[in-house]
Scaffold this motif. Structure first.
Motif, PDB file in Angstrom:
ATOM      1  N   ALA A 196       0.810  -1.220   0.000  1.00 43.73           N
ATOM      2  CA  ALA A 196       0.000   0.000   0.000  1.00 43.73           C
ATOM      3  C   ALA A 196       0.841   1.268   0.000  1.00 43.73           C
ATOM      4  O   ALA A 196       0.472   2.268  -0.627  1.00 43.73           O
ATOM      5  CB  ALA A 196      -0.942  -0.017   1.205  1.00 43.73           C
ATOM      6  N   ASP A 197       1.988   1.239   0.684  1.00 43.74           N
ATOM      7  CA  ASP A 197       2.794   2.463   0.774  1.00 43.74           C
ATOM      8  C   ASP A 197       3.505   2.800  -0.534  1.00 43.74           C
ATOM      9  O   ASP A 197       4.057   3.896  -0.678  1.00 43.74           O
ATOM     10  CB  ASP A 197       3.812   2.348   1.912  1.00 43.74           C
ATOM     11  CG  ASP A 197       4.746   1.165   1.741  1.00 43.74           C
ATOM     12  OD1 ASP A 197       4.302   0.129   1.216  1.00 43.74           O
ATOM     13  OD2 ASP A 197       5.921   1.273   2.133  1.00 43.74           O
ATOM     14  N   LEU A 198       3.479   1.870  -1.505  1.00 43.93           N
ATOM     15  CA  LEU A 198       4.100   2.136  -2.808  1.00 43.93           C
ATOM     16  C   LEU A 198       3.062   2.242  -3.931  1.00 43.93           C
ATOM     17  O   LEU A 198       3.436   2.379  -5.095  1.00 43.93           O
ATOM     18  CB  LEU A 198       5.101   1.026  -3.153  1.00 43.93           C
ATOM     19  CG  LEU A 198       6.310   0.878  -2.223  1.00 43.93           C
ATOM     20  CD1 LEU A 198       7.194  -0.276  -2.682  1.00 43.93           C
ATOM     21  CD2 LEU A 198       7.116   2.173  -2.153  1.00 43.93           C
ATOM     22  N   ASP A 199       1.799   2.194  -3.581  1.00 44.61           N
ATOM     23  CA  ASP A 199       0.734   2.226  -4.587  1.00 44.61           C
ATOM     24  C   ASP A 199       0.833   3.483  -5.454  1.00 44.61           C
ATOM     25  O   ASP A 199       0.889   4.607  -4.943  1.00 44.61           O
ATOM     26  CB  ASP A 199      -0.628   2.185  -3.889  1.00 44.61           C
ATOM     27  CG  ASP A 199      -1.786   2.117  -4.881  1.00 44.61           C
ATOM     28  OD1 ASP A 199      -1.556   1.712  -6.037  1.00 44.61           O
ATOM     29  OD2 ASP A 199      -2.913   2.472  -4.489  1.00 44.61           O
ATOM     30  N   GLY A 200       0.871   3.276  -6.776  1.00 43.98           N
ATOM     31  CA  GLY A 200       0.899   4.393  -7.708  1.00 43.98           C
ATOM     32  C   GLY A 200       2.277   4.937  -8.017  1.00 43.98           C
ATOM     33  O   GLY A 200       2.419   5.843  -8.848  1.00 43.98           O
ATOM     34  N   ILE A 201       3.306   4.385  -7.397  1.00 42.73           N
ATOM     35  CA  ILE A 201       4.670   4.865  -7.619  1.00 42.73           C
ATOM     36  C   ILE A 201       5.316   4.079  -8.758  1.00 42.73           C
ATOM     37  O   ILE A 201       5.251   2.849  -8.798  1.00 42.73           O
ATOM     38  CB  ILE A 201       5.510   4.732  -6.335  1.00 42.73           C
ATOM     39  CG1 ILE A 201       4.921   5.626  -5.240  1.00 42.73           C
ATOM     40  CG2 ILE A 201       6.970   5.095  -6.589  1.00 42.73           C
ATOM     41  CD1 ILE A 201       5.649   5.548  -3.920  1.00 42.73           C
ATOM     42  N   ALA A 202       5.929   4.788  -9.686  1.00 41.69           N
ATOM     43  CA  ALA A 202       6.586   4.148 -10.830  1.00 41.69           C
ATOM     44  C   ALA A 202       7.895   3.498 -10.397  1.00 41.69           C
ATOM     45  O   ALA A 202       8.555   3.954  -9.451  1.00 41.69           O
ATOM     46  CB  ALA A 202       6.844   5.177 -11.920  1.00 41.69           C
ATOM     47  N   LEU A 203       8.275   2.443 -11.108  1.00 37.25           N
ATOM     48  CA  LEU A 203       9.533   1.762 -10.795  1.00 37.25           C
ATOM     49  C   LEU A 203      10.726   2.704 -10.910  1.00 37.25           C
ATOM     50  O   LEU A 203      11.719   2.553 -10.198  1.00 37.25           O
ATOM     51  CB  LEU A 203       9.731   0.575 -11.740  1.00 37.25           C
ATOM     52  CG  LEU A 203       8.785  -0.620 -11.574  1.00 37.25           C
ATOM     53  CD1 LEU A 203       9.103  -1.683 -12.622  1.00 37.25           C
ATOM     54  CD2 LEU A 203       8.885  -1.207 -10.177  1.00 37.25           C
ATOM     55  N   SER A 204      10.627   3.679 -11.799  1.00 32.21           N
ATOM     56  CA  SER A 204      11.736   4.618 -12.001  1.00 32.21           C
ATOM     57  C   SER A 204      11.989   5.486 -10.773  1.00 32.21           C
ATOM     58  O   SER A 204      13.057   6.094 -10.649  1.00 32.21           O
ATOM     59  CB  SER A 204      11.452   5.514 -13.210  1.00 32.21           C
ATOM     60  OG  SER A 204      10.239   6.226 -13.030  1.00 32.21           O
ATOM     61  N   GLN A 205      11.030   5.554  -9.851  1.00 32.23           N
ATOM     62  CA  GLN A 205      11.177   6.372  -8.653  1.00 32.23           C
ATOM     63  C   GLN A 205      11.707   5.582  -7.460  1.00 32.23           C
ATOM     64  O   GLN A 205      11.897   6.149  -6.383  1.00 32.23           O
ATOM     65  CB  GLN A 205       9.820   6.992  -8.278  1.00 32.23           C
ATOM     66  CG  GLN A 205       9.239   7.922  -9.333  1.00 32.23           C
ATOM     67  CD  GLN A 205       7.855   8.411  -8.951  1.00 32.23           C
ATOM     68  OE1 GLN A 205       6.841   7.831  -9.321  1.00 32.23           O
ATOM     69  NE2 GLN A 205       7.817   9.480  -8.177  1.00 32.23           N
ATOM     70  N   LEU A 206      11.928   4.296  -7.656  1.00 34.04           N
ATOM     71  CA  LEU A 206      12.324   3.436  -6.545  1.00 34.04           C
ATOM     72  C   LEU A 206      13.796   3.080  -6.601  1.00 34.04           C
ATOM     73  O   LEU A 206      14.449   3.194  -7.637  1.00 34.04           O
ATOM     74  CB  LEU A 206      11.495   2.149  -6.558  1.00 34.04           C
ATOM     75  CG  LEU A 206       9.981   2.302  -6.390  1.00 34.04           C
ATOM     76  CD1 LEU A 206       9.309   0.947  -6.546  1.00 34.04           C
ATOM     77  CD2 LEU A 206       9.647   2.910  -5.032  1.00 34.04           C
ATOM     78  N   LYS A 207      14.289   2.617  -5.464  1.00 36.17           N
ATOM     79  CA  LYS A 207      15.628   2.066  -5.363  1.00 36.17           C
ATOM     80  C   LYS A 207      15.516   0.645  -4.820  1.00 36.17           C
ATOM     81  O   LYS A 207      14.599   0.333  -4.065  1.00 36.17           O
ATOM     82  CB  LYS A 207      16.497   2.922  -4.441  1.00 36.17           C
ATOM     83  CG  LYS A 207      16.725   4.333  -4.959  1.00 36.17           C
ATOM     84  CD  LYS A 207      17.600   5.133  -4.011  1.00 36.17           C
ATOM     85  CE  LYS A 207      17.826   6.550  -4.541  1.00 36.17           C
ATOM     86  NZ  LYS A 207      18.671   7.355  -3.618  1.00 36.17           N
ATOM     87  N   GLY A 208      16.464  -0.188  -5.196  1.00 39.37           N
ATOM     88  CA  GLY A 208      16.426  -1.596  -4.814  1.00 39.37           C
ATOM     89  C   GLY A 208      16.180  -1.852  -3.341  1.00 39.37           C
ATOM     90  O   GLY A 208      15.331  -2.677  -2.978  1.00 39.37           O
ATOM     91  N   PRO A 209      16.907  -1.181  -2.422  1.00 40.46           N
ATOM     92  CA  PRO A 209      16.730  -1.450  -0.989  1.00 40.46           C
ATOM     93  C   PRO A 209      15.323  -1.175  -0.465  1.00 40.46           C
ATOM     94  O   PRO A 209      14.961  -1.648   0.614  1.00 40.46           O
ATOM     95  CB  PRO A 209      17.754  -0.503  -0.342  1.00 40.46           C
ATOM     96  CG  PRO A 209      18.795  -0.299  -1.397  1.00 40.46           C
ATOM     97  CD  PRO A 209      18.039  -0.288  -2.692  1.00 40.46           C
ATOM     98  N   GLU A 210      14.529  -0.399  -1.212  1.00 37.40           N
ATOM     99  CA  GLU A 210      13.168  -0.108  -0.762  1.00 37.40           C
ATOM    100  C   GLU A 210      12.237  -1.305  -0.917  1.00 37.40           C
ATOM    101  O   GLU A 210      11.164  -1.339  -0.318  1.00 37.40           O
ATOM    102  CB  GLU A 210      12.594   1.066  -1.566  1.00 37.40           C
ATOM    103  CG  GLU A 210      13.323   2.379  -1.367  1.00 37.40           C
ATOM    104  CD  GLU A 210      12.696   3.483  -2.204  1.00 37.40           C
ATOM    105  OE1 GLU A 210      11.574   3.897  -1.870  1.00 37.40           O
ATOM    106  OE2 GLU A 210      13.323   3.908  -3.188  1.00 37.40           O
TER     107      GLU A 210
END
Length: 286
Positions: free
Chosen positions: A208-222
């Motif tokens: 739920a805390d990542l809902d709607g977030i694109a993969l390009s905005q993330l980092k592996g450790p997240e």
């Protein structure tokens, strides 16, 4: 022939069309494609079977089409693409499997025989939730299909197996509008470089805390998985085994202590003269 209510086909319909290269059978109410129906059309290069009532890939009918380049199965009520469904279709370059409202699963080795496949269009299949890890692997050689374009828009895919393809910068992938589960199994996609920037349009739906977030905005450790069911089972089994071992050790120690303090009953003593036996139980008596 499209949009004609043929309902069924027979080999005799094509026996004088040996040079036929294109055949459009879209929306002709076909439920079954007979195994030998294309026996007289070996030179077919383009075949359209879209928007019919086929509930499975007609493998036996298609495998004789050695020269087929493009196949369209879109809009058919196929639920599962089974293993080796496209057996023998080595020269196929483009495959369309869009708008298949019943499709849920693509099994391992389903596309493995399509060694020259360049484009797979498999979008708008709203129930497609699983593409198994070896769907593009040829069973006999373990060789993977080398795609140039993979279209997977608006399906119900929560993950893309890392083993699915050999990911490289010559491959273009489209994942827009899939409910991706962004956990440790998806971390490989973040830094994978393909021909297009697919990460910008592929978005998380869970957790739920990542809902709607694109993969390009993330980092592996997240992206983490926590404990999976198999891990929990192993931990519980380990704890139980440890407790059992502890109980056995404690039981052994108690037994050993009691054994050392145990004195055998002295019912009689033997004198030097074997005939003189004292049954009084020793000095204390009974």
């Amino acid at each position: 022939i499209r949009n004609n209510p043929l309902q069924e086909l027979e080999p005799k319909h094509f026996e004088h069309l040996t040079k036929l290269e294109e055949l459009d059978l879209e929306s002709t109410l076909l439920k079954v494609i007979p195994d030998r129906v294309f026996l007289f059309t070996p030179n077919l290069k383009f075949l359209k079977l879209a928007s019919n009532q086929l509930n499975m890939v007609p493998t036996e009918a298609l495998h004789v089409l050695d020269h087929l380049k493009t196949l369209d199965l879109s809009g058919n009520p196929i639920e599962v693409v089974h293993q080796e469904a496209f057996r023998g279709m080595r020269l196929l370059v483009t495959l369309y499997m869009d708008r298949m409202s019943h499709l849920t699963t693509i099994e391992d080795y389903a596309f493995g025989d399509l060694i020259h496949l360049e484009e797979l269009h498999c979008s708008y299949n709203f129930r497609l939730s699983e593409i198994e890890p070896y769907a593009f692997v040829k069973r006999s050689t373990k060789q993977k299909v080398s795609l140039a374009q993979l279209f997977l828009r608006q399906n119900d895919l929560k993950k893309i197996p890392q083993t699915l393809l050999d990911w490289n910068q010559g491959l273009e992938m489209h994942l827009r509008d899939n409910p991706l589960n962004c956990d440790c199994h998806s971390a490989w996609m973040i830094n994978t470089k393909l021909k297009n920037d697919f990460q910008s349009h592929a978005k998380c739906a869970t957790p739920a805390d990542l809902d709607g977030i694109a993969l390009s905005q993330l980092k592996g450790p997240e992206l983490s998985c926590g404990y999976e069911l198999s891990d929990i089972v192993l931990i519980v089994c380990g704890v139980i085994m440890g407790l059992l071992l502890l109980v056995l050790i404690i039981s052994f120690l108690f037994w050993r202590r009691n054994y050392r303090g145990y004195a055998k009953p002295h019912f009689y003593k033997v004198n030097k003269n074997v005939n003189d036996i004292d049954y009084t139980g020793g000095d204390d008596g009974f």
